[in-house]
Design a protein around this motif. Structure first.
Motif, PDB file in Angstrom:
ATOM      1  N   VAL A   4       0.836  -1.192   0.000  1.00 39.51           N
ATOM      2  CA  VAL A   4       0.000   0.000   0.000  1.00 39.51           C
ATOM      3  C   VAL A   4       0.875   1.247   0.000  1.00 39.51           C
ATOM      4  CG1 VAL A   4      -1.889  -1.144   1.231  1.00 39.51           C
ATOM      5  CG2 VAL A   4      -0.184   0.110   2.531  1.00 39.51           C
ATOM      6  N   LYS A   7      -1.355   7.552   2.281  1.00 39.81           N
ATOM      7  CA  LYS A   7      -1.961   8.770   1.721  1.00 39.81           C
ATOM      8  C   LYS A   7      -1.727  10.000   2.591  1.00 39.81           C
ATOM      9  CE  LYS A   7      -6.173   8.227   0.170  1.00 39.81           C
ATOM     10  NZ  LYS A   7      -7.563   7.739   0.023  1.00 39.81           N
ATOM     11  N   ASP A  37      -6.686  -4.894   5.901  1.00 39.47           N
ATOM     12  CA  ASP A  37      -7.234  -3.745   5.173  1.00 39.47           C
ATOM     13  C   ASP A  37      -7.590  -2.567   6.080  1.00 39.47           C
ATOM     14  OD1 ASP A  37      -7.116  -5.042   2.708  1.00 39.47           O
ATOM     15  OD2 ASP A  37      -9.072  -5.973   2.991  1.00 39.47           O
ATOM     16  N   ILE A  40      -6.406   0.849   4.931  1.00 40.89           N
ATOM     17  CA  ILE A  40      -7.080   1.170   3.664  1.00 40.89           C
ATOM     18  C   ILE A  40      -8.508   1.612   3.972  1.00 40.89           C
ATOM     19  CG2 ILE A  40      -7.927   0.248   1.477  1.00 40.89           C
ATOM     20  CD1 ILE A  40      -5.499  -1.693   1.559  1.00 40.89           C
ATOM     21  N   ALA A  45      -4.429   4.796   3.513  1.00 39.07           N
ATOM     22  CA  ALA A  45      -3.555   4.201   2.501  1.00 39.07           C
ATOM     23  C   ALA A  45      -4.408   3.677   1.353  1.00 39.07           C
ATOM     24  CB  ALA A  45      -2.740   3.064   3.116  1.00 39.07           C
ATOM     25  N   ARG A  46      -3.743   3.408   0.239  1.00 39.31           N
ATOM     26  CA  ARG A  46      -4.412   2.773  -0.897  1.00 39.31           C
ATOM     27  C   ARG A  46      -3.502   1.665  -1.411  1.00 39.31           C
ATOM     28  NH1 ARG A  46      -1.753   4.202  -5.353  1.00 39.31           N
ATOM     29  NH2 ARG A  46      -0.672   6.177  -5.377  1.00 39.31           N
ATOM     30  N   GLU A  47      -4.125   0.599  -1.884  1.00 41.20           N
ATOM     31  CA  GLU A  47      -3.351  -0.515  -2.422  1.00 41.20           C
ATOM     32  C   GLU A  47      -2.726  -0.101  -3.747  1.00 41.20           C
ATOM     33  OE1 GLU A  47      -3.848  -5.292  -3.178  1.00 41.20           O
ATOM     34  OE2 GLU A  47      -5.613  -4.102  -2.712  1.00 41.20           O
TER      35      GLU A  47
END
Length: 70
Positions: A4, A7, A37, A40, A45-47
């Motif tokens: 990830v 962000k 996850d 996320i 965060a983003r994958e």
């Protein structure tokens, strides 16, 4: 495990916030490996695209998820 991208910067306890747990500072733009996850889902965060493609291409992982849904 999935990769990830963070962000926004934050501090966290990857092993849980228990006595003696190690605090980790994550920095915006940093790439890290995670097993769940949670960050996320919280929007921290983003994958990565590569990680998503890898999980789609791994039939063993897809089978595990299918078995869990049953």
């Amino acid at each position: 495990m999935k990769t990830v991208v963070i962000k926004e910067s934050f501090d966290g306890y990857p092993q849980g916030a228990k006595e003696g747990a190690r605090k980790v500072s994550y920095v915006e733009g940093q790439e890290v490996e995670v097993s769940g996850d949670l960050i996320i889902g919280k929007g921290l965060a983003r994958e990565t695209a590569a990680s998503r493609a890898e999980s789609k291409a791994d039939p063993a992982e897809a089978g595990e998820k299918k078995d869990q849904d049953a």
